[in-house]
Scaffold this motif. Structure first.
Motif, mmCIF file in Angstrom:
data_model
loop_
_atom_site.group_PDB
_atom_site.id
_atom_site.type_symbol
_atom_site.label_atom_id
_atom_site.label_comp_id
_atom_site.label_asym_id
_atom_site.label_seq_id
_atom_site.Cartn_x
_atom_site.Cartn_y
_atom_site.Cartn_z
ATOM 1 N N GLY A 81 8.132 69.720 35.619
ATOM 2 C CA GLY A 81 7.449 70.022 36.865
ATOM 3 C C GLY A 81 7.066 71.493 36.917
ATOM 4 O O GLY A 81 6.916 72.147 35.887
ATOM 5 N N ASP A 82 6.945 72.018 38.124
ATOM 6 C CA ASP A 82 6.559 73.416 38.295
ATOM 7 C C ASP A 82 7.636 74.376 37.813
ATOM 8 O O ASP A 82 7.330 75.428 37.268
ATOM 9 C CB ASP A 82 6.261 73.713 39.769
ATOM 10 N N ALA A 83 8.903 74.035 38.019
ATOM 11 C CA ALA A 83 9.994 74.951 37.683
ATOM 12 C C ALA A 83 11.041 74.340 36.757
ATOM 13 O O ALA A 83 11.758 75.078 36.089
ATOM 14 C CB ALA A 83 10.683 75.443 38.964
ATOM 15 N N PHE A 84 11.146 73.019 36.729
ATOM 16 C CA PHE A 84 12.239 72.353 36.016
ATOM 17 C C PHE A 84 11.735 71.199 35.155
ATOM 18 O O PHE A 84 10.661 70.644 35.385
ATOM 19 C CB PHE A 84 13.263 71.788 37.011
ATOM 20 N N TRP A 85 12.586 70.816 34.177
ATOM 21 C CA TRP A 85 12.402 69.527 33.509
ATOM 22 C C TRP A 85 12.664 68.464 34.568
ATOM 23 O O TRP A 85 13.467 68.653 35.495
ATOM 24 C CB TRP A 85 13.396 69.374 32.357
ATOM 25 N N ASN A 86 12.015 67.331 34.439
ATOM 26 C CA ASN A 86 12.158 66.278 35.437
ATOM 27 C C ASN A 86 13.589 65.753 35.501
ATOM 28 O O ASN A 86 14.254 65.600 34.478
ATOM 29 C CB ASN A 86 11.208 65.126 35.134
ATOM 30 N N LEU A 87 14.030 65.487 36.724
ATOM 31 C CA LEU A 87 15.299 64.793 36.929
ATOM 32 C C LEU A 87 15.055 63.310 36.696
ATOM 33 O O LEU A 87 13.916 62.850 36.707
ATOM 34 C CB LEU A 87 15.819 65.017 38.349
ATOM 35 N N GLY A 88 16.137 62.534 36.511
ATOM 36 C CA GLY A 88 15.922 61.121 36.276
ATOM 37 C C GLY A 88 17.168 60.280 36.351
ATOM 38 O O GLY A 88 18.263 60.779 36.619
ATOM 39 N N THR A 111 7.246 76.206 45.190
ATOM 40 C CA THR A 111 6.532 77.347 45.731
ATOM 41 C C THR A 111 7.535 78.479 45.828
ATOM 42 O O THR A 111 8.626 78.280 46.372
ATOM 43 C CB THR A 111 5.967 77.022 47.137
ATOM 44 N N PRO A 112 7.209 79.672 45.290
ATOM 45 C CA PRO A 112 8.175 80.785 45.366
ATOM 46 C C PRO A 112 8.692 81.004 46.784
ATOM 47 O O PRO A 112 7.962 80.841 47.759
ATOM 48 C CB PRO A 112 7.360 81.980 44.870
ATOM 49 N N ASN A 113 9.959 81.339 46.870
ATOM 50 C CA ASN A 113 10.680 81.599 48.127
ATOM 51 C C ASN A 113 10.930 80.344 48.951
ATOM 52 O O ASN A 113 11.282 80.431 50.120
ATOM 53 C CB ASN A 113 9.971 82.660 48.972
ATOM 54 N N LYS A 114 10.720 79.167 48.351
ATOM 55 C CA LYS A 114 11.031 77.902 49.019
ATOM 56 C C LYS A 114 11.824 77.040 48.049
ATOM 57 O O LYS A 114 11.706 77.175 46.838
ATOM 58 C CB LYS A 114 9.755 77.163 49.435
ATOM 59 N N ALA A 115 12.621 76.144 48.585
ATOM 60 C CA ALA A 115 13.378 75.213 47.735
ATOM 61 C C ALA A 115 12.415 74.228 47.090
ATOM 62 O O ALA A 115 11.418 73.830 47.702
ATOM 63 C CB ALA A 115 14.415 74.467 48.564
#
Length: 129
Positions: A81-88, A111-115
């Motif tokens: 995804g944008d920041a991580f490998w996909n969870l599953g 989005t930076p500064n958001k979870a």
């Protein structure tokens, strides 16, 4: 591979599929060291940063006793995804001696500064055995 040292070949030959977690990743391995289906399904809760190459060979693992390092089944890799490998997660339906395994993934939006938020689960791989 450390666990393989603990089981004699005749025990491994009787195992149809071996599922385990702990590592924060997902991997569907080709037959290896006498095990027909090794399945790492540990990507359910803690995302790994997308910059890591989760499928790169590890220098920490010595696969020489089994002819080299294990290989991934083509088309079974999770996405990023944008920041991580996909969870599953994985579901397995048992019907007598048959099994139907489905592997799902959820992609993050960040989005930076958001979870980060995670999208709906989508199947990315399945197998019958």
């Amino acid at each position: 591979t450390r666990l393989l040292h603990q089981f004699p070949p005749e025990v491994i030959e009787g195992i149809t599929a071996w599922y385990w977690g702990h590592e924060h990743a997902s991997a569907v391995f080709k037959p290896y060291a006498g095990l027909q289906r090794g399945r790492m399904i540990g990507n359910g809760a803690i995302g790994e940063p997308r910059e890591l190459d989760l499928y790169a060979p590890s220098n920490d693992t010595d696969g020489s006793p089994w002819g080299g390092l294990p290989e991934i089944v083509p088309g079974s890799e999770t996405g990023r995804g944008d920041a991580f490998w996909n969870l599953g997660f994985t579901t397995i339906t048992l019907d007598g001696p048959d099994a139907h395994a489905r592997y799902f993934e959820m992609q993050d939006s960040y989005t930076p500064n958001k979870a980060p938020t995670w999208g709906p689960a989508k199947m990315f791989f399945e197998e019958l055995y």
